[in-house]
Motif scaffolding. Structure first.
Motif, PDB file in Angstrom:
ATOM      1  N   LEU A 158       0.851  -1.189   0.000  1.00 33.32           N
ATOM      2  CA  LEU A 158       0.000   0.000   0.000  1.00 33.32           C
ATOM      3  C   LEU A 158       0.885   1.237   0.000  1.00 33.32           C
ATOM      4  CD1 LEU A 158      -2.590  -1.101   2.722  1.00 33.32           C
ATOM      5  CD2 LEU A 158      -2.472  -1.758   0.312  1.00 33.32           C
ATOM      6  N   ARG A 162      -3.342   6.126  -3.434  1.00 32.88           N
ATOM      7  CA  ARG A 162      -4.404   7.122  -3.647  1.00 32.88           C
ATOM      8  C   ARG A 162      -4.524   7.468  -5.126  1.00 32.88           C
ATOM      9  NH1 ARG A 162      -2.634  11.730   0.425  1.00 32.88           N
ATOM     10  NH2 ARG A 162      -0.606  10.985  -0.317  1.00 32.88           N
ATOM     11  N   SER A 169      -8.282   0.052  -5.371  1.00 34.35           N
ATOM     12  CA  SER A 169      -8.496   0.602  -4.033  1.00 34.35           C
ATOM     13  C   SER A 169      -7.630  -0.156  -3.032  1.00 34.35           C
ATOM     14  CB  SER A 169      -9.968   0.491  -3.629  1.00 34.35           C
ATOM     15  OG  SER A 169     -10.328  -0.870  -3.460  1.00 34.35           O
ATOM     16  N   PHE A 170      -7.458   0.452  -1.865  1.00 31.77           N
ATOM     17  CA  PHE A 170      -6.750  -0.233  -0.790  1.00 31.77           C
ATOM     18  C   PHE A 170      -7.510  -1.482  -0.362  1.00 31.77           C
ATOM     19  CE2 PHE A 170      -5.219   4.223  -0.012  1.00 31.77           C
ATOM     20  CZ  PHE A 170      -3.888   3.992  -0.320  1.00 31.77           C
ATOM     21  N   GLU A 171      -8.825  -1.389  -0.330  1.00 34.69           N
ATOM     22  CA  GLU A 171      -9.635  -2.543   0.062  1.00 34.69           C
ATOM     23  C   GLU A 171      -9.433  -3.699  -0.908  1.00 34.69           C
ATOM     24  OE1 GLU A 171     -14.312  -3.793   0.875  1.00 34.69           O
ATOM     25  OE2 GLU A 171     -13.811  -1.747   0.233  1.00 34.69           O
ATOM     26  N   ALA A 193       2.149  -1.793   4.485  1.00 35.10           N
ATOM     27  CA  ALA A 193       1.608  -0.445   4.353  1.00 35.10           C
ATOM     28  C   ALA A 193       2.720   0.574   4.528  1.00 35.10           C
ATOM     29  CB  ALA A 193       0.502  -0.216   5.380  1.00 35.10           C
ATOM     30  N   THR A 242       2.427   4.375   3.677  1.00 32.55           N
ATOM     31  CA  THR A 242       1.677   5.505   3.150  1.00 32.55           C
ATOM     32  C   THR A 242       1.876   6.741   4.018  1.00 32.55           C
ATOM     33  OG1 THR A 242      -0.347   5.110   4.433  1.00 32.55           O
ATOM     34  CG2 THR A 242      -0.095   3.867   2.373  1.00 32.55           C
ATOM     35  N   ALA A 284      -0.885   8.456   5.084  1.00 28.64           N
ATOM     36  CA  ALA A 284      -2.343   8.513   5.144  1.00 28.64           C
ATOM     37  C   ALA A 284      -2.829   9.369   6.305  1.00 28.64           C
ATOM     38  CB  ALA A 284      -2.902   7.097   5.286  1.00 28.64           C
ATOM     39  N   VAL A 295      -5.757   3.179   6.077  1.00 23.60           N
ATOM     40  CA  VAL A 295      -5.833   2.441   4.815  1.00 23.60           C
ATOM     41  C   VAL A 295      -5.806   0.940   5.070  1.00 23.60           C
ATOM     42  CG1 VAL A 295      -4.778   4.306   3.475  1.00 23.60           C
ATOM     43  CG2 VAL A 295      -3.313   2.527   4.464  1.00 23.60           C
ATOM     44  N   GLU A 334      -2.520   5.143   9.748  1.00 19.10           N
ATOM     45  CA  GLU A 334      -2.488   4.144   8.691  1.00 19.10           C
ATOM     46  C   GLU A 334      -3.327   2.923   9.061  1.00 19.10           C
ATOM     47  OE1 GLU A 334       1.099   3.341   5.835  1.00 19.10           O
ATOM     48  OE2 GLU A 334       1.461   2.241   7.689  1.00 19.10           O
TER      49      GLU A 334
END
Length: 329
Positions: A138, A165, A190-192, A203, A205, A207, A211, A234
């Motif tokens: 991510l 993003r 998407s992150f999902e 991860a 990021t 954020a 996320v 995050e």
């Protein structure tokens, strides 16, 4: 004094065997840290803007087993996010531990990213299920790239998923990584989507909102989280609360200055207590603490960064370049 440039560091760490050596070097340093064998003073900061944590950090360390005496200077400029200039840029000064002579100046923006990725890779080596086959990264910046290159070394992954993003930036990172990782790469919308069924989630990021969310994680996932935002998070509370939590250093993770909100917020709200930290990663390396105990267990490594990683990484680079360091030579 030897000067090792950013290009030299990047070329050296382009070799898979060197990445493996970096993961091993970081493992040894983390074991030293948990055993109390290192000198690791608190980092100091000269801040231009305390609100955005913009300024200069100084991170000294001495790692006796590597005979590494170093100090890293890292500038943090969050306003660089989304530009060609990294948010964090760094140099490491290496001193000879026998007579104090400055031995080398190592440009370390790439080295910082790779040593961070190496410790995430170490966490996956120790905590991910042996049959883990899908890796989700991510983020789209230098840390995300470093995590793809490092974490991919510790399991026989069959797929790398990327999400950020900006799908355009994720696609650009995928093109950059082609031929550098031994697996197909899929850019997710998407992150999902990236986390759906993933075995390892890395991860990295900047954020402001989580996320990594508990409802997106499959049973048995291992998560590594290195992201930091002074006003954001995050990880969501449920992920932190449900996971077997491993950190680099209890003191650093629980008393980070400025605080890392991924742990500080759930601690402040009572979602977790300090006892929720299961182990330091160095304790797992040394075998003084256990790791995963069930295939469906959620495991989490939360990084705040410690200077012993920089010391070990710089000493390794200096040895490979052939510079004179009594330490580690």
């Amino acid at each position: 004094m030897l000067i090792i440039t950013e290009d030299e560091v990047e070329n050296l760490l382009a070799e898979g065997a060197m990445v493996d050596a970096l993961i091993d070097a970081v493992a040894a340093a983390m074991a030293d840290l948990s055993a109390g064998r290192v000198s690791l003073p608190p980092r100091s900061a000269a801040l231009i803007d305390p609100v955005t944590v913009t300024g200069l950090l100084d991170m000294p360390a001495y790692v006796p087993s590597a005979k590494a005496l170093t100090s890293k200077l890292v500038s943090v400029f969050p306003t660089n996010a989304g530009t060609a200039v990294p948010v964090r840029q760094a140099v490491i000064v290496v001193f000879d531990p026998e007579d104090g002579r400055p031995a080398a100046l190592v440009e370390s923006t790439h080295l910082t990213a790779m040593r961070t990725g190496a410790c995430s890779a170490l966490s996956a080596r120790l905590l991910a299920r042996p049959d883990a086959s899908t890796l989700a990264v991510l983020g789209t910046g230098v840390q995300a790239r470093a995590h793809a290159l490092t974490v991919s070394r510790v399991r026989a992954f069959r797929e790398l998923r990327l999400a950020g993003r900006s799908q355009e930036k994720a696609s650009a990172l995928a093109r950059e990584l082609e031929g550098q990782v031994p697996m197909p790469i899929r850019v997710c919308g998407s992150f999902e989507q990236a986390q759906d069924g993933a075995d390892v989630v890395a991860a990295a990021t900047y954020a402001t909102e989580p996320v990594v969310r508990r409802e997106w994680l499959a049973p048995g996932t291992h998560v590594s989280s290195v992201g930091y935002h002074p006003r954001g998070r995050e990880l969501d509370d449920a992920t932190v609360a449900d996971a077997l939590l491993v950190v680099e250093s209890r003191a650093a993770a629980l008393n980070a200055v400025p605080p890392n909100r991924d742990l500080a917020d759930p601690l402040a709200s009572g979602v977790i207590t300090e006892d929720h930290v299961h182990a330091e990663i160095g304790e797992l390396v040394a075998g003084t603490a256990t790791g995963r105990t069930a295939a469906d267990q959620l495991t989490l490594y939360k990084s705040v960064g410690v200077a012993v990683q920089d010391a070990a990484a710089a000493a390794l680079v200096l040895r490979r370049v052939g510079g004179h360091v009594r330490a580690g030579s």
